[in-house]
Design a protein around this motif. Sequence first.
Motif, PDB file in Angstrom:
ATOM      1  N   VAL A 217       0.823  -1.202   0.000  1.00  0.00           N
ATOM      2  CA  VAL A 217       0.000   0.000   0.000  1.00  0.00           C
ATOM      3  C   VAL A 217       0.858   1.254   0.000  1.00  0.00           C
ATOM      4  CG1 VAL A 217      -1.785   1.274   1.242  1.00  0.00           C
ATOM      5  CG2 VAL A 217      -1.849  -1.219   1.180  1.00  0.00           C
ATOM      6  N   HIS A 229      -4.882   7.795   6.382  1.00  0.00           N
ATOM      7  CA  HIS A 229      -5.059   7.588   4.946  1.00  0.00           C
ATOM      8  C   HIS A 229      -4.559   6.205   4.521  1.00  0.00           C
ATOM      9  CE1 HIS A 229      -5.228   8.376   0.681  1.00  0.00           C
ATOM     10  NE2 HIS A 229      -3.918   8.136   0.581  1.00  0.00           N
ATOM     11  N   GLN A 232      -6.481   3.137   6.247  1.00  0.00           N
ATOM     12  CA  GLN A 232      -7.813   2.965   5.665  1.00  0.00           C
ATOM     13  C   GLN A 232      -7.734   2.211   4.333  1.00  0.00           C
ATOM     14  OE1 GLN A 232      -9.112   7.106   5.689  1.00  0.00           O
ATOM     15  NE2 GLN A 232     -10.739   6.620   7.169  1.00  0.00           N
ATOM     16  N   GLN A 233      -6.732   2.532   3.531  1.00  0.00           N
ATOM     17  CA  GLN A 233      -6.538   1.787   2.286  1.00  0.00           C
ATOM     18  C   GLN A 233      -6.229   0.326   2.567  1.00  0.00           C
ATOM     19  OE1 GLN A 233      -4.156   3.536  -0.975  1.00  0.00           O
ATOM     20  NE2 GLN A 233      -3.943   5.338   0.334  1.00  0.00           N
ATOM     21  N   GLN A 236      -8.952  -2.338   3.234  1.00  0.00           N
ATOM     22  CA  GLN A 236      -9.807  -2.812   2.142  1.00  0.00           C
ATOM     23  C   GLN A 236      -9.441  -4.229   1.713  1.00  0.00           C
ATOM     24  OE1 GLN A 236     -12.400  -0.729   1.424  1.00  0.00           O
ATOM     25  NE2 GLN A 236     -11.382   0.405   3.080  1.00  0.00           N
TER      26      GLN A 236
END
Length: 405
Positions: A217, A229, A232-233, A236
């Motif tokens: 990421v 930020h 949160q990615q 997923q």
Amino acid sequence: MPTFSEARRTILDHVSTTGIERVSLIDAIGRTLAEDMTAPWNMPPWDNSAMDGFAVRAGDCQAPQTLLKVTGYIPAGAIATSAVEAGCAIRIMTGAPIPPGADAVVPVEETEEDADSVKILEPVKARQHIRFAGEDIKTGDRVLAAGTAITPSAINMLASLGTALLPVFRRVRVAIVSTGDELVELGGQIGKGQIINSNALSLAAAVKEIGGEPVIVGIARDNRESHLHILQQGLQADVLITSAGVSAGDRDLVREILTELGAEQLFWKVDIKPGRPTAFAMKANTPIFSLPGNPVSSMITFEELVKPALLKMMGRKQVIAPLFKATLTEEIRKKPGRLHFLRVALERGKDGYLASSSGNQETGIVKTMIQADGLAMLPPDKALFAAGEQVDVHILNQDFLLEEA
């Protein structure tokens, strides 16, 4: 603070298998079967010859030097259209169907053939050199159980039974996040006090090696906005692995931000060395592993705590690596109180494996991880391990189990 066994049990109790997908047979190699597979027909489907030779009646061939008339020829892929009559033989190839009347096959090297006859040199036993219908697999038999790892031999069997698509557990998608202002991505400009983000690549490689899908990421910088930020990615994916940022420093933000994002922390710190500041959390069904930033600690905690969980998520039944006994060739000392993973080089002795330290055991020394064939698990209640003492070893280098050419 949980023990190693308690931490691993907590992790395995909280993870479950991914979804199921159907893939082509060749793409299933290394994957895990999601459903039982049963045979739609017998294997072999008909009685066939196991040898190139002659199909005969065993009762005609009880005396040595029996002479039989050759009345036909059945190659592989042909159909047996005529029966073997008394006093006769039919030439047959490997895999060809056994003709009516025959109950044995005589290999060609045990005969002497003339233009239209064959001499059977030795007495013949009924049923010899015949592969009978269903002797391998019968219609309706369970061929492979759910949870089986697909190997080339499994593919051979499934292909023989006409299987084109196979139900397997989906590859687990693993997000990898590194933290720290000191990190630079590979290929970037390295300034003073900066290092390359090698942990992300190491962890991605370890995920890929066991059949997962790594997603790097990026780097969460040492501020709340960047952590929010990037994390949160990462959430997923099916699994999130973070590296560094889980100690007690004022810039170690991972656990705090994960809590804000709704993760439930199940433990922080494990009673092991290296790897003590390891944390595990869940956000809904997403496991979150927060590993130490030191390279060796990161690799060892992945191997011992993360890898079993990923294997379970991909449907494997056996997820914990077996331990082997090895005899120490030197005295080893450690502080009592924690399970210690000692990087060891292994060699084969006349009575089993021999283990010695692979070098400097500091957690920033990657060289001794490369030189290690395994990890010796030194129990927490002991400080001194004498030369000649046996210890449990988790073998890392699978090539070590192979013989030299």
